[in-house]
Write a protein that holds these residues in place. Structure first.
Motif, PDB file in Angstrom:
ATOM      1  N   LEU A  21       0.821  -1.207   0.000  1.00 56.87           N
ATOM      2  CA  LEU A  21       0.000   0.000   0.000  1.00 56.87           C
ATOM      3  C   LEU A  21       0.855   1.257   0.000  1.00 56.87           C
ATOM      4  CD1 LEU A  21      -2.901  -0.862   2.482  1.00 56.87           C
ATOM      5  CD2 LEU A  21      -2.991  -0.748  -0.012  1.00 56.87           C
ATOM      6  N   ASP A  22       1.928   1.249   0.793  1.00 54.44           N
ATOM      7  CA  ASP A  22       2.781   2.432   0.869  1.00 54.44           C
ATOM      8  C   ASP A  22       3.388   2.765  -0.493  1.00 54.44           C
ATOM      9  OD1 ASP A  22       2.250   2.744   3.535  1.00 54.44           O
ATOM     10  OD2 ASP A  22       4.066   1.725   4.221  1.00 54.44           O
ATOM     11  N   ALA A  23       3.843   1.725  -1.202  1.00 56.27           N
ATOM     12  CA  ALA A  23       4.450   1.953  -2.518  1.00 56.27           C
ATOM     13  C   ALA A  23       3.407   2.475  -3.508  1.00 56.27           C
ATOM     14  CB  ALA A  23       5.062   0.657  -3.043  1.00 56.27           C
ATOM     15  N   GLN A  24       2.193   1.917  -3.463  1.00 54.87           N
ATOM     16  CA  GLN A  24       1.133   2.386  -4.358  1.00 54.87           C
ATOM     17  C   GLN A  24       0.749   3.830  -4.044  1.00 54.87           C
ATOM     18  OE1 GLN A  24      -2.220  -0.458  -4.942  1.00 54.87           O
ATOM     19  NE2 GLN A  24      -0.946  -1.917  -3.847  1.00 54.87           N
ATOM     20  N   ARG A  25       0.621   4.123  -2.746  1.00 58.94           N
ATOM     21  CA  ARG A  25       0.246   5.487  -2.348  1.00 58.94           C
ATOM     22  C   ARG A  25       1.328   6.494  -2.766  1.00 58.94           C
ATOM     23  NH1 ARG A  25      -1.002   4.366   2.511  1.00 58.94           N
ATOM     24  NH2 ARG A  25      -3.252   4.165   2.177  1.00 58.94           N
ATOM     25  N   ALA A  26       2.593   6.074  -2.657  1.00 60.60           N
ATOM     26  CA  ALA A  26       3.693   6.964  -3.058  1.00 60.60           C
ATOM     27  C   ALA A  26       3.633   7.251  -4.554  1.00 60.60           C
ATOM     28  CB  ALA A  26       5.031   6.333  -2.692  1.00 60.60           C
ATOM     29  N   ALA A  27       3.332   6.228  -5.364  1.00 61.18           N
ATOM     30  CA  ALA A  27       3.243   6.418  -6.814  1.00 61.18           C
ATOM     31  C   ALA A  27       2.079   7.346  -7.165  1.00 61.18           C
ATOM     32  CB  ALA A  27       3.066   5.071  -7.506  1.00 61.18           C
ATOM     33  N   VAL A  28       0.955   7.157  -6.489  1.00 61.57           N
ATOM     34  CA  VAL A  28      -0.214   7.997  -6.735  1.00 61.57           C
ATOM     35  C   VAL A  28       0.074   9.448  -6.330  1.00 61.57           C
ATOM     36  CG1 VAL A  28      -2.553   8.488  -5.897  1.00 61.57           C
ATOM     37  CG2 VAL A  28      -1.939   6.166  -6.596  1.00 61.57           C
ATOM     38  N   THR A  29       0.699   9.625  -5.161  1.00 61.83           N
ATOM     39  CA  THR A  29       1.016  10.969  -4.682  1.00 61.83           C
ATOM     40  C   THR A  29       1.964  11.689  -5.638  1.00 61.83           C
ATOM     41  OG1 THR A  29       0.725  10.277  -2.378  1.00 61.83           O
ATOM     42  CG2 THR A  29       1.990  12.290  -2.761  1.00 61.83           C
ATOM     43  N   ALA A  30       2.974  10.961  -6.123  1.00 60.63           N
ATOM     44  CA  ALA A  30       3.933  11.562  -7.053  1.00 60.63           C
ATOM     45  C   ALA A  30       3.250  11.990  -8.350  1.00 60.63           C
ATOM     46  CB  ALA A  30       5.050  10.568  -7.347  1.00 60.63           C
ATOM     47  N   TYR A  31       2.345  11.151  -8.848  1.00 61.45           N
ATOM     48  CA  TYR A  31       1.629  11.484 -10.086  1.00 61.45           C
ATOM     49  C   TYR A  31       0.772  12.725  -9.896  1.00 61.45           C
ATOM     50  CZ  TYR A  31      -1.519  11.054 -14.075  1.00 61.45           C
ATOM     51  OH  TYR A  31      -2.255  11.304 -15.211  1.00 61.45           O
ATOM     52  N   ILE A  32       0.053  12.775  -8.761  1.00 58.29           N
ATOM     53  CA  ILE A  32      -0.820  13.912  -8.486  1.00 58.29           C
ATOM     54  C   ILE A  32      -0.008  15.199  -8.355  1.00 58.29           C
ATOM     55  CG2 ILE A  32      -2.339  14.918  -6.719  1.00 58.29           C
ATOM     56  CD1 ILE A  32      -3.384  12.085  -6.206  1.00 58.29           C
ATOM     57  N   SER A  33       1.124  15.133  -7.641  1.00 57.91           N
ATOM     58  CA  SER A  33       1.961  16.315  -7.451  1.00 57.91           C
ATOM     59  C   SER A  33       2.553  16.798  -8.768  1.00 57.91           C
ATOM     60  CB  SER A  33       3.081  16.005  -6.451  1.00 57.91           C
ATOM     61  OG  SER A  33       2.558  15.662  -5.189  1.00 57.91           O
ATOM     62  N   ALA A  34       3.037  15.848  -9.583  1.00 53.46           N
ATOM     63  CA  ALA A  34       3.673  16.223 -10.845  1.00 53.46           C
ATOM     64  C   ALA A  34       2.685  16.874 -11.807  1.00 53.46           C
ATOM     65  CB  ALA A  34       4.303  14.991 -11.499  1.00 53.46           C
ATOM     66  N   GLY A  35       1.444  16.419 -11.768  1.00 49.14           N
ATOM     67  CA  GLY A  35       0.461  16.947 -12.710  1.00 49.14           C
ATOM     68  C   GLY A  35      -0.387  18.068 -12.167  1.00 49.14           C
TER      69      GLY A  35
END
Length: 224
Positions: A21-35
């Motif tokens: 879950l932590d790895a998935q949440r990190a990927a989602v957070t990075a995508y949201i921040s970048a976009g």
């Protein structure tokens, strides 16, 4: 862009420990921040990817349809390792993005789902073959007190499952509350009329199916 994130792990142990879950949440957070996107709601599911009837995914899709938001997942195989499921999802009126391949088109998603489905089938075959080989070697499989252990585990699991289903249904009900308020504002106030309007809009009920009067009444009570 407003997004609804969906995170999934396959086992209760992974869900309790946060592994995956932590790895998935990190990927989602990075995508949201970048976009520069905005996260509306996060849904977390502890369920096998082979099962299509997942309450949290149903609730996430309902919110996406209701508010015209995009479903965001960390990896395609977290959504489903099933080609038919992905195809039905893409035809279901909900846009979704996989963080590991945000530019993927429909053909790419079909191919990735097919590869994930094949991988799942190969894992299943290897597991069955290993168990069969162990049995031939005389390895005793299972717990000698299996019946007793399973009985206790079943009771605990059934209670936890029932509580989880109630909580998920309540969460889904709250997600549908804005649509109900909008329908009431339009002049429809009876539970039957509201249920009919929700069904016409294609909004799933808290159980993932058709709306009935009692479900409407329960949702209105929860949203007060």
């Amino acid at each position: 862009m407003r997004v609804v994130s969906y995170l999934r792990v396959s086992t209760a142990r992974q869900g309790a420990s946060g592994l995956g879950l932590d790895a998935q949440r990190a990927a989602v957070t990075a995508y949201i921040s970048a976009g520069g996107h905005t996260l509306a709601t996060e849904y977390v599911e502890v369920e096998s990817g082979t099962k299509a009837g997942r309450p949290q995914l149903i609730a996430a899709l309902a919110e996406c349809r209701l508010h015209k938001t995009t479903l965001l997942i960390a990896k395609l195989d977290r959504l489903a390792r099933n080609v038919a499921f992905i195809a039905n999802l893409m035809d279901g009126g909900v846009d979704f993005v996989a963080c590991d391949m945000p530019q993927a088109n429909r053909l790419t998603l079909h191919l990735l789902a097919a590869i994930a489905e094949h991988e799942r089938e190969m894992i299943s075959q290897r597991t069955k073959a290993a168990l069969a080989a162990a049995k031939v070697r005389g390895v005793r499989l299972g717990n000698p007190r299996g019946g007793e252990v399973l009985a206790g585990t079943y009771r605990e699991g059934a209670a936890a499952s029932a509580a989880g289903r109630r909580a998920k249904a309540d969460q889904h009900s709250r997600a549908a509350a804005p649509a109900i308020r909008e329908i009431v504002t339009s002049g429809l106030d009876s539970s039957r009329a509201i249920a009919t309007a929700l069904n016409r809009r294609g909004i799933p009920s808290p159980t993932g199916g058709t709306w009935y009067e009692e479900q409407v009444r329960r949702t209105r009570r929860l949203s007060l």
